[in-house]
Design a protein around this motif. Structure first.
Motif, PDB file in Angstrom:
ATOM      1  N   ASP A  73      65.129 -28.958  26.596  1.00 46.98           N
ATOM      2  CA  ASP A  73      63.830 -29.015  25.729  1.00 46.98           C
ATOM      3  C   ASP A  73      64.420 -28.208  24.464  1.00 46.98           C
ATOM      4  O   ASP A  73      64.747 -27.084  24.502  1.00 46.98           O
ATOM      5  CB  ASP A  73      62.756 -28.234  26.151  1.00 46.98           C
ATOM      6  N   PRO A  74      64.691 -28.897  23.021  1.00 51.61           N
ATOM      7  CA  PRO A  74      65.485 -28.167  21.922  1.00 51.61           C
ATOM      8  C   PRO A  74      64.145 -27.401  21.099  1.00 51.61           C
ATOM      9  O   PRO A  74      64.486 -27.298  20.029  1.00 51.61           O
ATOM     10  CB  PRO A  74      66.067 -29.316  21.303  1.00 51.61           C
ATOM     11  N   ASP A  75      62.946 -27.606  21.409  1.00 55.29           N
ATOM     12  CA  ASP A  75      61.929 -27.222  20.702  1.00 55.29           C
ATOM     13  C   ASP A  75      60.940 -25.987  21.018  1.00 55.29           C
ATOM     14  O   ASP A  75      59.802 -25.769  21.071  1.00 55.29           O
ATOM     15  CB  ASP A  75      60.711 -28.190  20.742  1.00 55.29           C
ATOM     16  N   VAL A  76      61.617 -25.029  21.853  1.00 49.39           N
ATOM     17  CA  VAL A  76      61.433 -23.836  22.243  1.00 49.39           C
ATOM     18  C   VAL A  76      61.203 -22.628  20.930  1.00 49.39           C
ATOM     19  O   VAL A  76      62.050 -22.854  20.127  1.00 49.39           O
ATOM     20  CB  VAL A  76      62.371 -23.140  23.387  1.00 49.39           C
ATOM     21  N   PRO A  77      60.282 -21.952  20.919  1.00 45.84           N
ATOM     22  CA  PRO A  77      58.860 -21.792  21.833  1.00 45.84           C
ATOM     23  C   PRO A  77      57.903 -22.784  21.336  1.00 45.84           C
ATOM     24  O   PRO A  77      56.913 -23.169  22.011  1.00 45.84           O
ATOM     25  CB  PRO A  77      58.395 -20.550  21.981  1.00 45.84           C
ATOM     26  N   SER A  78      57.630 -22.984  20.000  1.00 48.38           N
ATOM     27  CA  SER A  78      56.539 -23.479  19.296  1.00 48.38           C
ATOM     28  C   SER A  78      56.519 -25.090  19.200  1.00 48.38           C
ATOM     29  O   SER A  78      55.218 -25.500  18.579  1.00 48.38           O
ATOM     30  CB  SER A  78      56.466 -22.839  17.985  1.00 48.38           C
TER      31      SER A  78
ATOM     32  N   THR B  54      72.107 -19.897  24.826  1.00 48.02           N
ATOM     33  CA  THR B  54      72.625 -19.125  23.933  1.00 48.02           C
ATOM     34  C   THR B  54      73.944 -19.360  23.156  1.00 48.02           C
ATOM     35  O   THR B  54      74.566 -18.689  22.302  1.00 48.02           O
ATOM     36  CB  THR B  54      72.561 -17.632  24.289  1.00 48.02           C
ATOM     37  N   GLN B  55      74.622 -20.365  23.961  1.00 44.87           N
ATOM     38  CA  GLN B  55      75.990 -20.682  23.614  1.00 44.87           C
ATOM     39  C   GLN B  55      76.213 -22.026  22.708  1.00 44.87           C
ATOM     40  O   GLN B  55      77.326 -22.634  22.449  1.00 44.87           O
ATOM     41  CB  GLN B  55      77.026 -20.693  24.624  1.00 44.87           C
ATOM     42  N   SER B  56      74.795 -22.612  22.294  1.00 42.97           N
ATOM     43  CA  SER B  56      74.765 -23.886  21.708  1.00 42.97           C
ATOM     44  C   SER B  56      75.759 -24.874  22.379  1.00 42.97           C
ATOM     45  O   SER B  56      76.628 -25.593  21.788  1.00 42.97           O
ATOM     46  CB  SER B  56      75.453 -23.723  20.251  1.00 42.97           C
ATOM     47  N   LEU B  57      75.503 -25.050  23.715  1.00 45.66           N
ATOM     48  CA  LEU B  57      76.388 -26.116  24.471  1.00 45.66           C
ATOM     49  C   LEU B  57      75.805 -27.566  24.351  1.00 45.66           C
ATOM     50  O   LEU B  57      76.314 -28.521  24.447  1.00 45.66           O
ATOM     51  CB  LEU B  57      76.092 -25.588  26.155  1.00 45.66           C
ATOM     52  N   PHE B  58      74.466 -27.454  24.084  1.00 42.95           N
ATOM     53  CA  PHE B  58      73.581 -28.737  23.848  1.00 42.95           C
ATOM     54  C   PHE B  58      73.246 -29.162  22.267  1.00 42.95           C
ATOM     55  O   PHE B  58      73.010 -27.989  21.796  1.00 42.95           O
ATOM     56  CB  PHE B  58      72.592 -28.689  24.742  1.00 42.95           C
ATOM     57  N   SER B  59      73.331 -30.405  22.151  1.00 44.31           N
ATOM     58  CA  SER B  59      73.011 -30.917  20.711  1.00 44.31           C
ATOM     59  C   SER B  59      71.517 -30.777  20.747  1.00 44.31           C
ATOM     60  O   SER B  59      70.774 -31.023  21.420  1.00 44.31           O
ATOM     61  CB  SER B  59      73.433 -32.090  20.475  1.00 44.31           C
ATOM     62  N   ARG B  60      71.029 -30.069  19.511  1.00 43.97           N
ATOM     63  CA  ARG B  60      69.465 -30.023  19.412  1.00 43.97           C
ATOM     64  C   ARG B  60      68.834 -31.242  19.003  1.00 43.97           C
ATOM     65  O   ARG B  60      67.760 -31.426  19.038  1.00 43.97           O
ATOM     66  CB  ARG B  60      69.081 -28.833  18.580  1.00 43.97           C
ATOM     67  N   ASN B  61      69.758 -32.195  18.396  1.00 42.06           N
ATOM     68  CA  ASN B  61      69.215 -33.523  17.946  1.00 42.06           C
ATOM     69  C   ASN B  61      69.016 -34.373  19.071  1.00 42.06           C
ATOM     70  O   ASN B  61      68.026 -35.192  18.793  1.00 42.06           O
ATOM     71  CB  ASN B  61      70.326 -34.017  16.837  1.00 42.06           C
TER      72      ASN B  61
END
Length: 151
Positions: free
Chosen positions: A49-54, A111-118
């Motif tokens: 889920d790249p939309d935490v928290p809001s 916290t390590q930016s392992l996943f693409s937020r897109n």
């Protein structure tokens, strides 16, 4: 001291079985939200889920719900807004999932930016993606409901 160690070993052995049962139960619950295939113990999936928290578009962090077949899976529990959940399947070429090095990340913030937020893809395995699905849910966090995914 030997008696204490043996007692501790005997006490911790059943917990491993309980942990496996708990992971299987959690994956079953995740299947309700993310599709039956995420419950597989042989296929390679991640759920983030790249939309935490809001929620989208203002969420600034990525939460890892599942990272591979030996990982537990966390059901969605969005606190506010509409959240995107990316379910990505990878081929066996994805070493970070086949070697289970990321299985302990379930339930943590990326916290390590392992996943693409897109698109929710594990960056180290971008060339191994087989498929990707997007699901969107909004509160109540205890019983999330579907919402329209942003275009």
């Amino acid at each position: 001291m030997i008696f204490t160690c043996l007692l501790l070993l005997q006490h911790t052995q059943p917990a491993t079985g309980l942990q496996k049962a708990s992971k299987a139960h959690m994956k079953g619950a995740c299947a309700t939200y993310f599709g039956a295939e995420v419950a597989s113990t042989t296929r390679l999936f991640t759920v983030v889920d790249p939309d935490v928290p809001s929620g989208y578009p203002s969420g600034g962090s990525t939460y890892i719900h599942m990272a591979g077949p030996s990982s537990s899976c966390r059901v969605p529990s969005p606190p506010s807004g509409c959240h995107r959940y990316f379910v990505v399947e990878y081929s066996s070429d994805c070493a970070d999932l086949t070697n289970e090095s990321l299985s302990g990340l379930s339930g943590q913030t990326d916290t390590q930016s392992l996943f693409s937020r897109n698109n929710g893809v594990l960056k180290s395995c971008a060339s191994s993606v087989i498929s990707s699905k997007e699901f969107c849910y909004e509160p109540p966090s205890a019983s999330p409901t579907k919402c329209d995914c942003p275009a």
